[in-house]
Design an enzyme around this catalytic site. Structure first.
Site, PDB file in Angstrom:
ATOM      1  N   ARG A 189       1.853  21.932 -21.013  1.00 40.55           N
ATOM      2  CA  ARG A 189       1.834  22.014 -22.481  1.00 40.55           C
ATOM      3  C   ARG A 189       0.631  21.289 -23.066  1.00 40.55           C
ATOM      4  NH1 ARG A 189       5.699  24.380 -20.810  1.00 40.55           N
ATOM      5  NH2 ARG A 189       3.871  25.486 -20.179  1.00 40.55           N
ATOM      6  N   GLU A 205       6.130  18.074 -28.985  1.00 38.03           N
ATOM      7  CA  GLU A 205       5.347  19.210 -28.482  1.00 38.03           C
ATOM      8  C   GLU A 205       4.552  19.904 -29.599  1.00 38.03           C
ATOM      9  OE1 GLU A 205       6.991  22.580 -25.788  1.00 38.03           O
ATOM     10  OE2 GLU A 205       6.240  23.474 -27.618  1.00 38.03           O
ATOM     11  N   SER A 246      10.851  23.941 -28.521  1.00 38.30           N
ATOM     12  CA  SER A 246      11.181  22.609 -28.002  1.00 38.30           C
ATOM     13  C   SER A 246      10.437  21.569 -28.828  1.00 38.30           C
ATOM     14  CB  SER A 246      10.722  22.475 -26.550  1.00 38.30           C
ATOM     15  OG  SER A 246      11.372  23.446 -25.773  1.00 38.30           O
TER      16      SER A 246
END
Ligand SMILES: Cc1cc2nc3c(=O)[nH]c(=O)nc-3n(C[C@H](O)[C@H](O)[C@H](O)COP(=O)(O)OP(=O)(O)OC[C@H]3O[C@@H](n4cnc5c(N)ncnc54)[C@H](O)[C@@H]3O)c2cc1C
Length: 382
Positions: A154, A374, A236
């Protein structure tokens, strides 16, 4: 997320040339720029954004001659404003394998390299060849290869501070033959394999993978659906933390953990003494736990491959359950997935941040692990 104050100035680019011209002009004038694809991974503060917001609405998918020499390689150049999921659907229809497990991820193709999107055992990094890029500092048009982008879990250099706009993305997929079922890449994720009733490593049809991933994602509120309030989220909210193997052993036995391969790039791991930015998290882990022994063992552990933990498990086991909300707040944990923070209607960015901060502090005091957000936060500190 449906939060955030006003954009001072909003311009929409519908062609690559227009995008380059707008970006170059803003960068040369030193104008603050916010790039928006689908906006699905961006949370803007209630004060809004002072500067120019460039909405990227460019379209087009071109097939290029393959440079890899593989007979079955399909090389694509895709405009940044194309829908990511639209591209996956196109690939499945054309029997091109490589991104089928990334079905249903909202947002644009140009944003996909920013956090190296991934799900159900696939990541963009396995098919990304290069991007075309306008550098915000030099104004240059650059062709950055996947290696230049420093892709990790990520993350990428684009998320870590290389400023500029991705105007197009080049990918290489694999053409399946015209006869018989068009097979997926080997299924690499246990939950997906279970849902398909096959073993990990099995290949099934591309269409079956896509349908199953979309069904799994819908069951967690992870596909955009106007009828599902749980999908009003940024996906998320926290990444799965990566800690040293030694620290992971101090957690309860039933805490899920996935050792990372030796060759994982260091930037994915928050390892002791590592140079990666995430390494800050490790120091804070132990600090937050206030546990001397844990801190000492951390400092002594050799640098090595990290261990990925489940952020959802840590949240649930710190006492926060699905649907949780702070009193009077319109932000709540999704009723389907503890990792998603949702706007239940009319929440402010501040309410989202307050809930995220509460979750962070519960996990920190229970397990000594600092969860990192995130999504991209604009005008917001967490
Ligand atoms: C319900 C839901 C589920 C999700 N599931 C997943 C998942 O499974 N896996 C996953 O990885 N992500 C997931 N996400 C996050 C999100 O879909 C991805 O991060 C996606 O790539 C964001 O695309 P976007 O166009 O909406 O990005 P935006 O929110 O518009 O932008 C994100 C960031 O990228 C920058 N940016 C956008 N376009 C460009 C460009 N052309 N050049 C340079 N910078 C750019 C923006 O400035 C911002 O910093 C999910 C989100 C939601 C809401």
């Amino acid at each position: 997320m449906r939060v955030g104050g006003p954009a001072e100035r909003l311009v929409t680019a519908t062609t690559e040339d227009e995008l380059i011209a707008i970006a170059t002009s803003c960068y040369s004038e030193g104008e603050p720029v916010l790039l928006l694809g689908g906006g699905s991974n961006t949370i803007v503060s209630d004060d809004g954004f002072d500067g120019t917001t460039i909405r990227i609405a460019t379209r087009g998918v071109e097939q290029l001659p393959s440079e890899s020499g593989e007979r079955d390689a399909v090389r694509l150049r895709v405009q940044a404003g194309e829908s990511w999921d639209g591209l996956v659907a196109l690939a499945v229809r054309n029997r091109w394998a490589g991104i089928e497990a990334l079905s249903g991820i909202p947002g644009s193709v140009g944003a996909a390299p920013v956090q190296n999107i991934g799900a159900y055992g696939q990541e963009l990094s396995s098919v990304l060849v290069a991007v075309d890029f306008v550098d915000a500092v030099t104004g240059e048009l650059r062709h950055l290869t996947a290696a230049d982008l420093g892709l990790g879990y990520r993350t990428s250099v684009l998320k870590r501070g290389l400023e500029g706009v991705v105007t197009a993305v080049e990918l290489e997929l694999t053409q399946r033959p015209d006869v018989g079922a068009a097979l997926s890449e080997p299924v690499a994720y246990a939950q997906l394999a279970n849902a398909l009733a096959v073993d990990v490593g099995t290949q099934v049809s591309l269409g079956e993978v896509r349908r199953t991933v979309l069904r799994l994602r819908a069951s967690k509120g992870m596909v955009l659906d106007p009828d599902d309030p749980d999908s009003v989220s940024a996906g998320s909210f926290f990444t799965n933390p990566i800690v040293s193997a030694r620290f992971a052993r101090t957690l309860p036995d039933d805490a899920p953990r996935w050792p990372l391969a030796e060759e994982e790039p260091a930037l994915v791991a928050a390892l002791d003494g590592a140079t990666a930015e995430e390494s800050v998290a490790v120091g804070m882990l132990a600090e937050a736990a206030g546990d001397r022994e844990r801190r000492r063992s951390h400092a002594e552990s050799p640098q090595g491959p990290g261990v990925k933990l489940s952020a959802a498990w840590l949240i649930e086991h710190s006492g926060i359950s699905r649907g949780f909300a702070l009193p009077g707040s319109k932000a709540a944990i999704s009723s389907k997935h503890t990792l998603a923070i949702t706007n239940r209607g009319g929440a402010s960015a501040l309410e989202i941040v307050q809930l995220a901060t509460f979750v962070q502090s519960r996990v920190q005091s229970e397990f000594g692990v600092l969860l990192r957000p995130e999504p991209v936060l604009v005008g917001i500190e967490l």
